[in-house]
Design a protein around this motif. Structure first.
Motif: not given
Lengths: 116, 115
Positions: B91-104
């Motif tokens: 699985l690949c995921a992205s998020s708009p900001r620079g941390t992984g605990n935002e919405k992925l």
């Protein structure tokens, strides 16, 4: 280190009945908590998240979850399910800062089957 | 595209072959993540990029696994000399900001079967 335990691997439930999916976690640091849903042949979607503040969190599609720090739990509930809620549900935690804040630790998932 | 796109959707490899899995994140998203999901289990973290920098590769199971994101957008996960235990959905995921605990935002995954 963090770990997440989802106590039920499968939950059958009748349409319009309530459902509760149980999630317990352990962590040596403060955490953020998440529930994701995976519909068949689709990517995971965020249902809701707890960051801070009120321990009762409302999400999409009528789902809600309650954070209980003393019991290290984050159970997911819906008062009345629909056939379309048939999916797999994942509880996850992350740290708040640093390296622990850049990854999610997932539970093993709970498969919900809604019966007519 | 509107979402995270992964290709191929399915990949069958003979043991010992090299494979490359592609991820196109949502345009403009800073962070990109790879997770491995074995059958009947939850996803497990593999690696994390912030733009083109690989900031965490602690989850890669062995030195046969390699990921890159050279221009800060598309990412490739490469597995060399595949083994049966590599069979999983990636699985690949992205998020708009620079941390992984935002919405992925997750892609639909690549199902890898190693025979």
């Amino acid at each position: 280190a963090q770990s997440v335990t989802q106590l039920d691997s499968q939950v059958p439930v009748f349409e319009e009945a309530p459902v509760e999916l149980r999630c317990n976690y352990s962590s040596s640091v403060s955490v953020y908590l998440f529930w994701y849903v995976q519909y068949p042949n689709q990517g995971l979607q965020l249902l809701l998240k707890y960051l801070s503040g009120s321990t009762l969190v409302k999400g999409i599609n009528g789902f809600e979850a309650e954070f209980n720090k003393s019991q290290t739990s984050f159970h997911l509930r819906k008062p009345s399910v629909h056939i379309s809620d048939t999916a797999e549900y994942f509880c996850a935690v992350s740290g708040k800062t640093g390296a622990a804040g850049n990854k999610l630790t997932f539970g093993g998932g709970t498969r919900v089957l809604v019966k007519p | 595209g509107a979402g995270v796109s992964q290709s191929p959707r399915y990949k069958v490899a003979k043991r010992g072959q090299d494979v490359a899995l592609r991820c196109d994140p949502i345009s403009g998203h800073v962070s990109l993540f790879w997770y491995q999901q074995a059958l009947g289990q939850g996803p497990e973290f593999l690696t994390y990029f912030q733009n083109e920098a690989q900031l965490d590769k602690s989850g890669l199971p062995s030195d046969r696994f390699f990921a890159e994101r050279p221009e800060g957008s598309v990412s490739t996960l490469k597995i060399q000399r595949t083994q049966q235990e590599d069979s999983a959905v990636y699985l690949c995921a992205s998020s708009p900001r620079g941390t992984g605990n935002e919405k992925l935002f997750f892609g639909s995954g690549t199902q890898l079967s190693v025979l």
